[in-house]
Design a protein around this motif. Structure first.
Motif, mmCIF file in Angstrom:
data_model
loop_
_atom_site.group_PDB
_atom_site.id
_atom_site.type_symbol
_atom_site.label_atom_id
_atom_site.label_comp_id
_atom_site.label_asym_id
_atom_site.label_seq_id
_atom_site.Cartn_x
_atom_site.Cartn_y
_atom_site.Cartn_z
ATOM 1 N N ASP A 196 0.823 -1.210 0.000
ATOM 2 C CA ASP A 196 0.000 0.000 0.000
ATOM 3 C C ASP A 196 0.859 1.262 0.000
ATOM 4 O OD1 ASP A 196 -2.411 -1.472 0.200
ATOM 5 O OD2 ASP A 196 -2.137 -1.689 2.355
ATOM 6 N N ARG A 229 -3.018 5.336 -12.482
ATOM 7 C CA ARG A 229 -3.078 5.220 -11.012
ATOM 8 C C ARG A 229 -1.814 5.888 -10.471
ATOM 9 N NH1 ARG A 229 -1.011 1.612 -7.243
ATOM 10 N NH2 ARG A 229 -2.370 1.134 -5.463
ATOM 11 N N GLU A 244 -6.316 5.876 -6.954
ATOM 12 C CA GLU A 244 -6.327 4.427 -7.207
ATOM 13 C C GLU A 244 -6.739 4.105 -8.637
ATOM 14 O OE1 GLU A 244 -4.523 3.875 -3.933
ATOM 15 O OE2 GLU A 244 -5.105 2.130 -5.152
ATOM 16 N N ALA A 273 -10.855 3.056 -0.762
ATOM 17 C CA ALA A 273 -10.416 2.436 -2.022
ATOM 18 C C ALA A 273 -11.362 1.314 -2.420
ATOM 19 C CB ALA A 273 -8.989 1.900 -1.868
#
Ligand code: DIG
Ligand code: MN
Ligand code: MN
Length: 391
Positions: free
Chosen positions: A10, A284, A277, A319
């Motif tokens: 992440d 992205r 995202e 997300a």
């Protein structure tokens, strides 16, 4: 396994100054113990962060000897290795020392500007030594209260000379490093130069090494200016200049609150995460998700880690909601209904033939004005996805 718990991929990061914020503010002393950089690294690793960022003096106190500096850095590197954290970004504290009271790179006193440049050269070396690939410049003191103190055009020129000088240093050293400029409209100065991400994007186009300079937009700072943070980030992404990002939360019309990510305008946070995202299509963002924020002054040390966990968890929840929203057939139908591919080729890359075709189009403009866009339904769908009322 909890799908919303943070994972290294992440790329969540925090600054030492964020989880290390001891709760002091202009109206009162700290409410929490001051933690060492090593213990902050341990805490960040424990809560699932990928990396840690720092100002030079977050790690090496101002005035340290070279030997003290090396000892401190060695100990910090050991903690990073022991806990598997990286240092993606570094920056210089050009705002605490009283010498910077009238600015650093834009100060009227050339000796102050010299001090700022020399301090930044050393801080860049430190950041590179720790593995940083992005170097942030936030000009917290680059501004005015008494507008007459300098020609604002001179301030822009001094900033350009400093950034060009430092870019040339990075090139000469052969460092694998890019600069990210962070805007803020005011605080701690009455007005700060290059006040928004938009100002920065133009400023970058005037630099000698513009290809190695991008932006580091911060949610709170664009919101303080009353702007859409999503649109500022979108313009930076579209220009290939979103080199880094400072995530937090902010209520408009207030001082720079640097609140836990998503804790205020949840819809804007959702739209931001959707953009970063790429669930709406398009590129992205691949850089670190950096939380430049801190826990409420009310919190004890445990509360700081509640804050850090909350930043990351909210990001991942949003997300997932964004992915569901953009996969929703009803959402797609409303958004795609607007696209008319037959006309598109006429709308760019001028040719006389296209101009003639545009003029020859038999458009029913009254019907255009009556077309149903269904944005109320679209936005309600967003709200329902956000609230978990629609999968
Ligand atoms: C404040 O928003 C600034 C400083 O904390 C730092 O220079 C930069 C890095 O995220 N943000
Ligand atoms: Mn801020
Ligand atoms: Mn910031």
């Amino acid at each position: 396994m909890d799908p919303y718990s943070p994972r290294p991929e992440d790329r969540f990061t925090f600054g030492l100054w964020t989880v290390g914020n001891p709760g002091r503010d202009p109206f009162g002393p700290r409410t929490r113990p001051v933690l060492s950089p090593e213990s902050l690294v341990e805490g960040l690793a424990r809560c699932g962060a990928w990396g840690v960022n720092l100002h030079d003096n977050d790690l090496v106190p101002f005035g340290s000897t070279a030997a003290e500096r090396d000892r401190i850095v060695a100990s910090f590197k050991q903690a990073l290795a022991a806990h598997g954290l990286v240092v993606p970004m570094a920056t210089t504290n050009l705002f605490s020392h009283p010498a910077f009271k009238d600015g650093a790179f834009t100060a009227n006193d050339p000796e102050v500007r010299a001090f700022a440049l020399a301090k930044t050269l050393d801080a860049i070396d430190l950041g590179v030594e720790l593995g940083a690939k992005t170097y942030v410049f936030w000009g917290g003191r680059e501004g005015v209260e008494a507008e007459a103190c300098r020609d604002p055009r001179e301030a822009v020129k001094r900033m350009r000379e400093a950034v060009d000088f430092l870019c040339a240093y990075v090139v000469e050293q052969g460092y694998d490093l890019r600069f990210a400029l962070e805007a803020k409209p005011n605080e701690p100065r009455g007005d700060i130069y290059l006040a928004t991400t938009g100002h920065m994007l133009h400023f970058i186009s005037t630099l000698e090494h513009e290809q190695m300079v991008g932006v580091n937009p911060e949610v709170a700072h664009e919101t303080m200016a009353g702007l859409s943070f999503v649109h500022g980030v979108a313009q930076a992404m579209e220009a290939g200049k979103l080199f880094h990002i400072d995530l937090n939360a902010q209520r408009i019309g207030r001082y720079d609150q640097d609140l836990r990510f998503g804790s205020e305008d949840l819809k804007q946070a959702f739209c931001l995460v959707r953009l970063l995202e790429g669930t709406l299509g398009g590129e992205r963002y691949s850089g670190p998700r950096h939380f430049d924020a801190h826990a409420y002054r009310t919190e004890d040390s445990d509360g700081v880690w509640d804050f850090a966990a909350g930043c990351m968890r909210t990001y991942k929840l949003l997300a997932a909601r964004a992915e569901a929203f953009d996969a929703d057939p009803e959402v797609r139908a409303i958004i795609e209904d607007q696209a008319d591919s037959a006309i598109d080729p006429l709308l760019s890359n001028f040719t006389p033939a296209k101009a003639a075709q545009l003029r020859a189009l038999d458009l029913d403009v009254d019907a255009l004005g009556e077309r149903a866009l269904r944005y109320e339904r679209l936005d309600q769908l967003m709200v329902e996805h956000l609230m978990g009322a629609r999968e």
